[in-house]
Design a protein around this motif. Structure first.
Motif, short mmCIF file in Angstrom:
data_model
loop_
_atom_site.label_atom_id
_atom_site.label_comp_id
_atom_site.label_asym_id
_atom_site.label_seq_id
_atom_site.Cartn_x
_atom_site.Cartn_y
_atom_site.Cartn_z
N THR A 26 67.31 49.13 3.42
CA THR A 26 65.88 49.39 3.34
C THR A 26 65.10 48.61 4.39
O THR A 26 65.62 47.70 5.04
CB THR A 26 65.34 49.03 1.94
N GLY A 27 63.83 48.95 4.51
CA GLY A 27 62.99 48.33 5.53
C GLY A 27 62.81 46.84 5.31
O GLY A 27 62.50 46.40 4.20
N HIS A 28 63.02 46.08 6.36
CA HIS A 28 62.75 44.64 6.34
C HIS A 28 62.56 44.18 7.78
O HIS A 28 63.07 44.79 8.71
CB HIS A 28 63.88 43.87 5.67
N ILE A 29 61.80 43.12 7.94
CA ILE A 29 61.50 42.60 9.27
C ILE A 29 62.44 41.45 9.58
O ILE A 29 62.36 40.40 8.94
CB ILE A 29 60.03 42.13 9.37
N PRO A 30 63.35 41.60 10.55
CA PRO A 30 64.29 40.50 10.84
C PRO A 30 63.65 39.35 11.60
O PRO A 30 64.26 38.29 11.72
CB PRO A 30 65.37 41.19 11.68
N GLY A 52 78.78 48.70 11.19
CA GLY A 52 79.49 48.45 9.94
C GLY A 52 79.55 49.64 9.01
O GLY A 52 80.26 49.60 8.00
N GLY A 53 78.77 50.69 9.33
CA GLY A 53 78.91 51.93 8.57
C GLY A 53 77.76 52.32 7.67
O GLY A 53 77.87 53.32 6.95
N ALA A 54 76.64 51.57 7.66
CA ALA A 54 75.52 51.92 6.79
C ALA A 54 75.08 53.35 7.07
O ALA A 54 75.03 53.80 8.22
CB ALA A 54 74.36 50.95 7.01
N GLY A 55 74.72 54.07 6.02
CA GLY A 55 74.34 55.46 6.17
C GLY A 55 72.96 55.64 6.77
O GLY A 55 72.77 56.39 7.73
N LEU A 56 71.98 54.96 6.20
CA LEU A 56 70.58 55.10 6.62
C LEU A 56 69.95 53.72 6.71
O LEU A 56 70.12 52.89 5.81
CB LEU A 56 69.81 55.97 5.63
N GLN A 57 69.22 53.48 7.80
CA GLN A 57 68.53 52.21 8.01
C GLN A 57 67.11 52.48 8.45
O GLN A 57 66.76 53.59 8.86
CB GLN A 57 69.22 51.39 9.11
N MET A 58 66.29 51.44 8.41
CA MET A 58 64.91 51.59 8.90
C MET A 58 64.34 50.23 9.25
O MET A 58 64.85 49.19 8.82
CB MET A 58 64.04 52.27 7.86
N THR A 59 63.28 50.26 10.07
CA THR A 59 62.58 49.03 10.38
C THR A 59 61.84 48.55 9.14
O THR A 59 61.66 49.29 8.17
CB THR A 59 61.53 49.25 11.48
N GLY A 60 61.38 47.31 9.19
CA GLY A 60 60.40 46.87 8.22
C GLY A 60 59.05 47.47 8.56
O GLY A 60 58.91 48.25 9.50
N THR A 61 58.04 47.09 7.79
CA THR A 61 56.72 47.68 7.98
C THR A 61 56.26 47.51 9.42
O THR A 61 56.30 46.42 9.98
CB THR A 61 55.70 47.07 7.00
N SER A 62 55.86 48.62 10.02
CA SER A 62 55.46 48.65 11.43
C SER A 62 53.99 49.01 11.53
O SER A 62 53.53 49.97 10.89
CB SER A 62 56.31 49.67 12.20
#
Length: 656
Positions: A26-30, A52-62
């Motif tokens: 899920t979205g998170h700001i690194p 590593g194989g994650a299906g779906l990723q997203m940025t944190g709040t933009s």
């Protein structure tokens, strides 16, 4: 193996796209981005999780508008010229690993202080959050139209970048969610009042995004399944809202979490830390799923693939978020597919990652030193000339040093004074709020056994003993120990015994106590860990601290649960006081501001916590005998587990 996780490893169609599995980050700001742009460190962080194989990723709040940025200088800022260039490089990096990546658009309304001269907070209504306590300006209809258009403009840049879509952040009291809730929306126009009116803004924003990205990109929305706030929205309310969002046709999925940042408790507990239950928001998603026709995602302490598989198999959600799990181990999917799920580095719910982000710092992990340092570690290669490495001390720093050195090809031996590995971390795991931390020790024990690293327990080394060690390099990880208890006036004849928190956690003190006073001048978790153990055993406990609040330096996501645990067990808090002495059955105190004297009656145990001191007895002797000596963790200065493990890893990387 994949056969053991048939639901989790199956593909999922979201809109026009098919996602390779049901694992969501899920979205998170690194905290790695640079002036709102995706730089190489940011790209490497996310690409590592795609690898590593994650299906779906997203940025944190933009950010997508000059109001509502999550925090100045943090996160992607779509208002910046050329931002799509960095996002394009991110798209290339993620797609090289067959990943799918979205950009999350967020406006923080009245929950984050982005105000400045001529720039008030914007919100649906003049309602301040219980945390920030800054009154926002009510948005005009022109403001609403401006923000709806801004959603579309931000989404258009995502499309230009080559990324795969957009998530609209409507959870946590962010803009669509602030319109949803009667707790934050008190308008009397077309955007307030009835549920249909309160959903109007979200529908317009979603339509604007869809028009900007077209039919082939993914558009979703993150929502609260329950605000868990007095006067806010419950699960049934959110199911009704979700149905309206789904039937409008602009959204391809709904991503369910809980809470709102308008509430002082849920501001923290939407990131549930240990010992919160695992998968606690899944029932909320299950109710939402009955009301909609689009896929439903859920997150909330899903830290292992077995639980994720169960949630999917029960039909509670269509995709499961394992975000903190992927900070701890980005190879979760790869290990599942290889039949090595038992080797996944566990997320233990310490919430170091969250605390770092809330503090405006780069993400770190309790025991994964590579998190948000992917570029540094990418250069690591097995050594061509293995060294004999002695690691002295088997706490977090020593364990990670040994594991990393062995992985690089060195010949490693670990020496540990006690009968078990883990050091203070194993000790803390005796407290109710840190029991899961013991999983970290278990994982290190397993990994060192797999690497065939010998561990010599019950081996206390004196300086002269170093002559018997055959090593090319030594890593000193001898840690720290609690400062001894003070000699307080009146101790003799008081009938009050004294101990350190470590004594309580080791069960060498506290047995038979009726009323324990915790003198917490060391801060953080140690003194309060003793309070947890004693309160759980039914002992009356009073916590005294010179700080303005008990647990002032404890991470907020832990503190809310910790307060509840202690207060429900009758623990008394005495902030702004310090212990000055003892009398018969009494602990004497003084207010640090007024100097007024106080006392705590009927006490029979004083737990004195003032911090730790370094154990450095071997350093001089080691430097005199070995060509390379590295000192790490608490042996340098008493600090945190994440710093200790990172220093252990870095020391191992310097060997040779």
């Amino acid at each position: 193996m994949v056969a053991d996780f048939p639901h989790l490893m199956s593909p999922l169609k979201i809109g026009a796209r098919t996602i390779r599995n049901r694992v969501l980050v899920t979205g998170h700001i690194p905290g790695l981005e640079e002036a709102g742009h995706a730089n190489p460190a940011f790209i490497a962080y996310h690409a590592r999780r795609s690898q590593g194989g994650a299906g779906l990723q997203m940025t944190g709040t933009s950010g997508f508008h000059h109001t509502g940025h999550a925090n100045s200088g943090r996160g992607i800022d779509l208002t910046q010229p050329g931002v799509e260039d960095g996002l394009g490089r991110l798209a290339d990096a993620v797609h090289a690993h067959d990943g799918t990546f979205l950009v999350q658009l967020g406006h923080s309304v009245a929950t984050v202080d982005y105000s400045d001269i001529g720039r008030p907070l914007w919100a649906p209504s003049p309602v301040a959050s219980q945390v920030l306590k800054i009154m926002p300006r009510q948005m005009t209809r022109a403001d609403i139209a401006e923000l709806v258009a801004a959603y579309g403009a931000g989404a258009a840049k995502v499309r230009l970048s080559g990324l795969d879509g957009v998530e609209i952040l409507g959870a946590f009291g962010y803009l669509p969610g602030a319109f949803f809730s009667p707790a934050s929306n008190q308008r009397r126009d077309d955007y307030g009042g009835s549920i249909r009116n309160r959903v109007r803004f979200a529908l317009e924003a979603a339509a604007s995004v869809r028009a900007a990205v077209g039919p082939d990109l993914i558009v979703g929305m993150r929502i609260a399944g329950d605000e868990k706030m007095a006067g806010g929205l419950d699960n049934d309310d959110m199911a009704e809202i979700a149905a309206l969002l789904s039937e409008a046709g602009s959204l391809d999925y709904l991503n369910v979490v809980a809470g709102t940042n308008y509430d002082r408790i849920m501001r923290w507990e939407h990131w549930p830390a240990s010992p919160a239950p695992h998968g606690l928001f899944a029932p909320l998603a299950a109710r939402i799923r009955t009301a909609v026709t689009v896929p439903v995602f859920v997150t909330g302490r899903v830290t292992d693939p077995g639980l994720a598989e169960q949630i999917l198999a029960r039909g509670e959600a269509d995709m499961v978020g394992m975000t903190r799990g992927h900070i701890a181990d980005p190879d979760i999917v790869a290990k599942v597919k290889a039949g090595e799920a038992n080797t996944i580095r566990p997320c233990v719910g310490a919430n170091v990652c969250i605390n770092q982000a809330v503090s405006g710092k780069p993400v770190r992990c309790f025991h994964n030193p590579e998190a948000a340092r992917e570029l540094e570690f990418a250069a690591d290669k097995p050594v061509t000339r293995p060294q004999r490495v002695a690691v002295i001390g088997a706490g977090p720093a020593g364990l990670e040093a040994a594991r990393r050195a062995a992985a690089l090809g060195h010949q490693v031996t670990v020496y540990e004074t006690s009968a078990q590995i883990g050091g203070q971390l194993r000790l803390w795991a005796n407290s109710p709020f840190a029991r899961e931390y013991g999983l970290s020790v278990d994982w290190y024990e397993q990994e060192l056994a797999r690497a065939q690293v010998p561990i010599k327990l019950n081996t206390r080394l004196e300086p002269d003993d170093l002559d018997q060690i055959r090593a090319d390099a030594v890593i000193l990880a001898t840690g720290s120990v609690p400062l001894t208890v003070r000699e307080l006036p009146g101790k003799s004849g008081s009938g009050i015994s004294m101990a350190t928190p470590a004594d309580v956690l080791m069960q060498t003190a506290g047995s038979g106590a009726r009323h324990a006073v915790i003198a917490d001048e060391g801060g953080r978790r140690n003194g309060l860990a003793a309070a947890e153990v004693l309160a759980e055993a039914g002992v009356q406990v009073t916590v005294v601290t010179g700080d303005p609040a008990v647990g002032e330096h404890v991470d907020g996501t832990v503190r809310t649960q910790l307060y509840r645990f202690l207060l429900q067990r009758g623990v008394a808090f005495r902030p702004m006081e310090t212990v000055t002495g003892l009398a018969k059955g009494k602990v004497l105190t003084r207010n640090i501001y007024t100097g007024d004297a106080g006392e705590i009656a009927n006490a029979d145990l004083l737990v004195d916590w003032r911090g730790n001191r370094v154990v450095s007895d071997l350093e001089a002797a080691a430097r005199a005998r070995f060509a390379q000596v590295e000192v790490v963790g608490d042996s340098v200065a008493p600090r945190t587990v994440q710093i200790a493990t990172a220093e252990g890893a870095d020391a191992a990387r310097r060997i040779g």
